[in-house]
Design a protein around this motif. Structure first.
Motif, PDB file in Angstrom:
ATOM      1  N   VAL A 227       0.862  -1.182   0.000  1.00 14.24           N
ATOM      2  CA  VAL A 227       0.000   0.000   0.000  1.00 14.24           C
ATOM      3  C   VAL A 227       0.893   1.225   0.000  1.00 14.24           C
ATOM      4  O   VAL A 227       1.948   1.242   0.632  1.00 14.24           O
ATOM      5  CB  VAL A 227      -0.954   0.006   1.218  1.00 14.24           C
ATOM      6  N   LEU A 228       0.492   2.220  -0.752  1.00 13.65           N
ATOM      7  CA  LEU A 228       1.197   3.491  -0.774  1.00 13.65           C
ATOM      8  C   LEU A 228       0.381   4.484   0.049  1.00 13.65           C
ATOM      9  O   LEU A 228      -0.675   4.924  -0.382  1.00 13.65           O
ATOM     10  CB  LEU A 228       1.359   4.000  -2.208  1.00 13.65           C
ATOM     11  N   PRO A 229       0.850   4.812   1.244  1.00 11.22           N
ATOM     12  CA  PRO A 229       0.073   5.742   2.080  1.00 11.22           C
ATOM     13  C   PRO A 229      -0.110   7.075   1.378  1.00 11.22           C
ATOM     14  O   PRO A 229       0.748   7.521   0.611  1.00 11.22           O
ATOM     15  CB  PRO A 229       0.954   5.898   3.332  1.00 11.22           C
ATOM     16  N   LYS A 230      -1.245   7.691   1.648  1.00  9.52           N
ATOM     17  CA  LYS A 230      -1.505   8.994   1.039  1.00  9.52           C
ATOM     18  C   LYS A 230      -0.530  10.026   1.581  1.00  9.52           C
ATOM     19  O   LYS A 230      -0.180  10.022   2.760  1.00  9.52           O
ATOM     20  CB  LYS A 230      -2.943   9.430   1.312  1.00  9.52           C
ATOM     21  N   LEU A 231      -0.100  10.899   0.706  1.00 10.94           N
ATOM     22  CA  LEU A 231       0.803  11.971   1.119  1.00 10.94           C
ATOM     23  C   LEU A 231       0.052  12.994   1.955  1.00 10.94           C
ATOM     24  O   LEU A 231      -1.123  13.287   1.706  1.00 10.94           O
ATOM     25  CB  LEU A 231       1.405  12.653  -0.115  1.00 10.94           C
ATOM     26  N   ASN A 232       0.737  13.532   2.944  1.00  6.98           N
ATOM     27  CA  ASN A 232       0.158  14.559   3.802  1.00  6.98           C
ATOM     28  C   ASN A 232       0.881  15.882   3.577  1.00  6.98           C
ATOM     29  O   ASN A 232       2.096  15.980   3.784  1.00  6.98           O
ATOM     30  CB  ASN A 232       0.273  14.154   5.276  1.00  6.98           C
ATOM     31  N   PHE A 233       0.128  16.873   3.142  1.00  6.81           N
ATOM     32  CA  PHE A 233       0.677  18.208   2.933  1.00  6.81           C
ATOM     33  C   PHE A 233      -0.131  19.211   3.757  1.00  6.81           C
ATOM     34  O   PHE A 233      -1.344  19.054   3.925  1.00  6.81           O
ATOM     35  CB  PHE A 233       0.594  18.615   1.457  1.00  6.81           C
ATOM     36  N   SER A 234       0.534  20.212   4.253  1.00  6.67           N
ATOM     37  CA  SER A 234      -0.179  21.254   4.991  1.00  6.67           C
ATOM     38  C   SER A 234       0.472  22.611   4.738  1.00  6.67           C
ATOM     39  O   SER A 234       1.666  22.702   4.432  1.00  6.67           O
ATOM     40  CB  SER A 234      -0.182  20.956   6.495  1.00  6.67           C
ATOM     41  N   LEU A 235      -0.330  23.631   4.860  1.00  9.56           N
ATOM     42  CA  LEU A 235       0.119  25.021   4.755  1.00  9.56           C
ATOM     43  C   LEU A 235      -0.025  25.640   6.142  1.00  9.56           C
ATOM     44  O   LEU A 235      -1.100  25.572   6.747  1.00  9.56           O
ATOM     45  CB  LEU A 235      -0.750  25.771   3.747  1.00  9.56           C
ATOM     46  N   ASN A 236       1.046  26.185   6.673  1.00  4.34           N
ATOM     47  CA  ASN A 236       0.947  26.787   7.992  1.00  4.34           C
ATOM     48  C   ASN A 236       1.873  27.989   8.108  1.00  4.34           C
ATOM     49  O   ASN A 236       2.758  28.198   7.282  1.00  4.34           O
ATOM     50  CB  ASN A 236       1.250  25.768   9.090  1.00  4.34           C
ATOM     51  N   GLY A 237       1.649  28.773   9.138  1.00  7.16           N
ATOM     52  CA  GLY A 237       2.468  29.948   9.362  1.00  7.16           C
ATOM     53  C   GLY A 237       1.802  30.891  10.340  1.00  7.16           C
ATOM     54  O   GLY A 237       0.851  30.522  11.043  1.00  7.16           O
ATOM     55  N   ILE A 238       2.312  32.105  10.385  1.00  3.25           N
ATOM     56  CA  ILE A 238       1.777  33.118  11.298  1.00  3.25           C
ATOM     57  C   ILE A 238       1.833  34.476  10.609  1.00  3.25           C
ATOM     58  O   ILE A 238       2.719  34.715   9.774  1.00  3.25           O
ATOM     59  CB  ILE A 238       2.574  33.128  12.617  1.00  3.25           C
ATOM     60  N   ILE A 239       0.880  35.310  10.924  1.00  3.89           N
ATOM     61  CA  ILE A 239       0.777  36.621  10.270  1.00  3.89           C
ATOM     62  C   ILE A 239       1.103  37.719  11.288  1.00  3.89           C
ATOM     63  O   ILE A 239       0.434  37.840  12.326  1.00  3.89           O
ATOM     64  CB  ILE A 239      -0.635  36.828   9.686  1.00  3.89           C
ATOM     65  N   LYS A 240       2.150  38.491  10.988  1.00  3.42           N
ATOM     66  CA  LYS A 240       2.568  39.585  11.853  1.00  3.42           C
ATOM     67  C   LYS A 240       2.759  40.844  11.018  1.00  3.42           C
ATOM     68  O   LYS A 240       2.733  40.806   9.783  1.00  3.42           O
ATOM     69  CB  LYS A 240       3.870  39.231  12.577  1.00  3.42           C
TER      70      LYS A 240
ATOM     71  N   LYS B  94      -4.915  21.871   5.503  1.00  2.00           N
ATOM     72  CA  LYS B  94      -4.525  20.655   4.783  1.00  2.00           C
ATOM     73  C   LYS B  94      -4.557  20.912   3.281  1.00  2.00           C
ATOM     74  O   LYS B  94      -5.445  21.601   2.780  1.00  2.00           O
ATOM     75  CB  LYS B  94      -5.450  19.494   5.133  1.00  2.00           C
ATOM     76  N   LEU B  95      -3.591  20.314   2.573  1.00  3.44           N
ATOM     77  CA  LEU B  95      -3.478  20.493   1.130  1.00  3.44           C
ATOM     78  C   LEU B  95      -3.609  19.156   0.417  1.00  3.44           C
ATOM     79  O   LEU B  95      -3.478  18.087   1.026  1.00  3.44           O
ATOM     80  CB  LEU B  95      -2.123  21.130   0.791  1.00  3.44           C
ATOM     81  N   LYS B  96      -3.802  19.225  -0.885  1.00 10.41           N
ATOM     82  CA  LYS B  96      -3.915  18.023  -1.711  1.00 10.41           C
ATOM     83  C   LYS B  96      -2.654  17.827  -2.548  1.00 10.41           C
ATOM     84  O   LYS B  96      -1.960  18.796  -2.871  1.00 10.41           O
ATOM     85  CB  LYS B  96      -5.135  18.136  -2.632  1.00 10.41           C
ATOM     86  N   PRO B  97      -2.326  16.573  -2.906  1.00 12.36           N
ATOM     87  CA  PRO B  97      -1.152  16.337  -3.749  1.00 12.36           C
ATOM     88  C   PRO B  97      -1.396  16.792  -5.185  1.00 12.36           C
ATOM     89  O   PRO B  97      -2.543  16.960  -5.613  1.00 12.36           O
ATOM     90  CB  PRO B  97      -0.969  14.818  -3.675  1.00 12.36           C
ATOM     91  N   ASP B  98      -0.294  17.015  -5.895  1.00 15.07           N
ATOM     92  CA  ASP B  98      -0.332  17.351  -7.334  1.00 15.07           C
ATOM     93  C   ASP B  98      -1.260  18.535  -7.619  1.00 15.07           C
ATOM     94  O   ASP B  98      -2.079  18.499  -8.550  1.00 15.07           O
ATOM     95  CB  ASP B  98      -0.761  16.132  -8.154  1.00 15.07           C
ATOM     96  N   THR B  99      -1.144  19.563  -6.818  1.00 14.19           N
ATOM     97  CA  THR B  99      -2.002  20.738  -6.955  1.00 14.19           C
ATOM     98  C   THR B  99      -1.168  22.012  -6.872  1.00 14.19           C
ATOM     99  O   THR B  99      -0.263  22.111  -6.031  1.00 14.19           O
ATOM    100  CB  THR B  99      -3.077  20.772  -5.844  1.00 14.19           C
ATOM    101  N   ASP B 100      -1.473  22.948  -7.746  1.00  9.33           N
ATOM    102  CA  ASP B 100      -0.849  24.272  -7.697  1.00  9.33           C
ATOM    103  C   ASP B 100      -1.736  25.191  -6.868  1.00  9.33           C
ATOM    104  O   ASP B 100      -2.966  25.206  -7.037  1.00  9.33           O
ATOM    105  CB  ASP B 100      -0.685  24.843  -9.104  1.00  9.33           C
TER     106      ASP B 100
ATOM    107  N   SER C   5       3.360  24.914  -4.941  1.00  6.52           N
ATOM    108  CA  SER C   5       2.747  23.719  -5.545  1.00  6.52           C
ATOM    109  C   SER C   5       3.165  22.467  -4.796  1.00  6.52           C
ATOM    110  O   SER C   5       4.301  22.364  -4.300  1.00  6.52           O
ATOM    111  CB  SER C   5       3.167  23.594  -7.014  1.00  6.52           C
ATOM    112  N   THR C   6       2.249  21.517  -4.714  1.00  6.31           N
ATOM    113  CA  THR C   6       2.572  20.197  -4.149  1.00  6.31           C
ATOM    114  C   THR C   6       2.921  19.187  -5.237  1.00  6.31           C
ATOM    115  O   THR C   6       3.212  18.034  -4.942  1.00  6.31           O
ATOM    116  CB  THR C   6       1.386  19.657  -3.328  1.00  6.31           C
ATOM    117  N   SER C   7       2.880  19.603  -6.494  1.00  2.00           N
ATOM    118  CA  SER C   7       3.167  18.698  -7.613  1.00  2.00           C
ATOM    119  C   SER C   7       4.618  18.206  -7.552  1.00  2.00           C
ATOM    120  O   SER C   7       5.531  18.972  -7.231  1.00  2.00           O
ATOM    121  CB  SER C   7       2.945  19.413  -8.949  1.00  2.00           C
ATOM    122  N   GLY C   8       4.792  16.932  -7.848  1.00  2.00           N
ATOM    123  CA  GLY C   8       6.132  16.355  -7.885  1.00  2.00           C
ATOM    124  C   GLY C   8       6.681  15.965  -6.533  1.00  2.00           C
ATOM    125  O   GLY C   8       7.767  15.379  -6.447  1.00  2.00           O
ATOM    126  N   GLN C   9       5.969  16.246  -5.461  1.00  2.00           N
ATOM    127  CA  GLN C   9       6.439  15.893  -4.128  1.00  2.00           C
ATOM    128  C   GLN C   9       6.202  14.408  -3.864  1.00  2.00           C
ATOM    129  O   GLN C   9       5.116  13.887  -4.116  1.00  2.00           O
ATOM    130  CB  GLN C   9       5.726  16.730  -3.061  1.00  2.00           C
TER     131      GLN C   9
END
Length: 520
Positions: free
Chosen positions: A421-434, A469-475, A493-497
């Motif tokens: 099984v190939l586990p699904k990739l986990n991508f996330s966008l995070n940070g802080i605004i100052k 949370k983000l999706k794979p292969d997405t700009d 982009s998460t493409s190619g990751q």
């Protein structure tokens, strides 16, 4: 040409290499006879005894060579290496003894021994593509290529102490699997003289109410036949037709392999009949029916190939008969052996090869159809592939999950069924605004837009932090805004990751510059 029950259904004991004329009396003649008809397990023991009694240097080299051949053809790489090394030491004049010695060392992971044997062989036979690719494979393995993200586990419920291999799903729920097995428990079958295991038969298992595979059961006649080896099954997409390989046995001569098919009627399988295809070949095996039901991939040694065993393709004519086979081409087929084809719903072809650059033994490869009718071929990588034989892969539809067979971890060349099984990739966008004063910007928000159609607004909490949370292969592009501040826009982009990743952006918002007008 490599022929082995493990390799070919494992029962392709066809076109055996003829002995050059062994001397040594009745016992050696019996060993020669056993080898010629494909009784490799029996021949190995007989040549071993003849070798231990022999004094003549040439004869010892010859017996050692055919001992090595017998071990190689029954997938016992360690014993094969030992025998081939003796043949080389006694200067047996068959050049391929050194090539197969190198191959056996590579298959057992002894790269430090394999590489010099390949190099020495190539000095004498520089044009042998098999050795060129074998050396390249060994050099690649020295660099210890990184494992990919597949998770591989042995399926204990389906395996026995004998070879279990070449699985196929039946139906779209993927809770029913059919596979080949050489287990002997079922009907107290005698051990096969070719492999030292039982005769290959077709078994099935289902997922029970606990989510576990049930104890495998052998199909009754007419599918399994005590007089033949049956295996390498494949089921049509609608679950109504079973294709498999059948090999006969004759004490006097080698027998070929043939593709059979049977349909399901009233909940039962009817009498299998031969599939009329490639009738000019001794070998047709490993059927793989395309999901369209109109295209059949199979393996054959027929004329017009690239050497060894090739993958061929036949399409149905308007009258329902199978048309003239077409070779799958040089991108897939080599001077070695390509076997165990499998076609997914999306048209991707998977197969095993012992000559494409790989990890050792048979490796599993993926072939993507190209617009110009060629294929783009790539190795499935580790841990799907190992330095042993890896073959017979099947997927759960379009999911990156399924079953394959491998002899990894077995010094006796025993194959087992493995899940992957190939586990699904986990991508996330995070940070802080100052702001520029390093203060949290209150009331800030993000607007995230993705190439997959995603669009969302995210309000940040009082601490100014954000996580999405983000999706794979997405700009993606996101806009950061807050009242009284200039907007900021970021693209990524998460493409190619190929690994999990957190995309961190610490955003600094600036207030617009107010121009002060001077008095007149």
């Amino acid at each position: 040409m490599k022929q082995s029950v493990q390799y070919f259904l494992f029962t392709l004991f066809i076109t055996p290499i003829l002995l050059a004329g062994c001397s040594g009396g009745k016992k050696v003649s019996q060993a020669q006879k056993a080898f010629e008809i494909g009784e490799y397990s029996k021949a190995a023991e007989m040549f071993k005894r003849a070798y231990s009694r022999e004094k003549n240097r040439y004869n010892k080299g010859e017996y050692a060579y055919f001992m090595g051949e017998s071990y190689r053809l029954t997938n016992k790489a360690s014993k094969a290496a030992s025998a081939y090394s003796r043949a080389v030491r006694y200067d047996y004049p068959v050049r391929e003894a050194q090539f197969y010695l190198a191959e056996s060392y590579r298959k057992t992971g002894k790269l430090d021994k394999a590489i010099p044997e390949y190099e020495a062989y190539l000095e004498e036979v520089p044009a042998d593509v098999r050795a060129q690719k074998g050396l390249a494979s060994a050099m690649m393995m020295l660099k210890e290529p990184k494992d990919n993200r597949y998770i591989v586990e042995k399926i204990k419920k389906l395996n026995s102490k004998y070879s279990d291999f070449s699985p196929a799903y039946a139906g779209q729920s993927y809770d029913y699997v059919i596979f080949s097995s050489m287990r002997t428990e079922a009907k107290k079958r005698k051990k096969n003289k070719i492999t030292g295991q039982g005769t290959s038969s077709i078994y099935y298992s289902k997922i029970d109410s606990k989510g576990e595979w049930s104890a495998p059961e052998a199909f009754e006649e007419p599918i399994n036949n005590n007089a033949t080896d049956d295996g390498a099954p494949n089921v049509s997409a609608d679950g109504k037709t079973l294709y498999f390989t059948r090999c006969g046995y004759d004490k006097e001569k080698p027998m070929g392999a043939e593709i059979f098919a049977c349909s399901r009627s009233g909940g039962k399988w009817v009498e299998p009949t031969p599939v009329a295809i490639a009738n000019d070949s001794l070998t047709t095996a490993h059927p793989a029916i395309h999901p369209d039901g109109e295209t059949l991939f199979f393996v054959s040694d027929r004329e017009g190939g690239f050497g060894g065993l090739d993958i061929w393709i036949s399409k149905k004519n308007q009258d329902g008969a199978w048309g003239e086979p077409v070779n799958a081409g040089s991108a897939i087929n080599t001077k070695g052996n390509e076997m165990f084809p499998y076609v997914r719903e999306d048209g991707l072809l998977y197969f095993s090869s012992d000559t494409h650059i790989g990890f050792g033994g048979l490796d599993i490869f993926k072939a993507i159809p190209h617009q110009e009718k060629e294929w783009v071929v790539s190795n499935m990588g580790s841990p799907i592939n190992s330095n042993s034989d890896d073959f017979g892969i099947v997927f759960k539809g379009r999911q990156e999950e399924g079953i394959f067979s491998s002899s990894r971890g077995s010094s006796k060349g025993i194959d087992n069924l493995y899940s992957f099984v190939l586990p699904k990739l986990n991508f996330s966008l995070n940070g802080i605004i100052k702001n520029v004063n390093n203060e949290i910007v209150q009331g800030a928000y993000l607007r995230l837009i993705g190439s997959d159609g995603t669009t969302m607004k995210i309000n940040t909490p009082t601490d100014g932090a954000f996580k999405v949370k983000l999706k794979p292969d997405t700009d993606y592009v996101f806009l950061v805004a807050a009242e009284g501040y200039l907007n900021q826009k970021v693209k990524f982009s998460t493409s190619g990751q190929t690994d999990d990743k957190d995309y961190t952006f610490d955003i600094t918002l600036e207030k617009p510059t107010i121009k002060v007008q001077s008095p007149r």
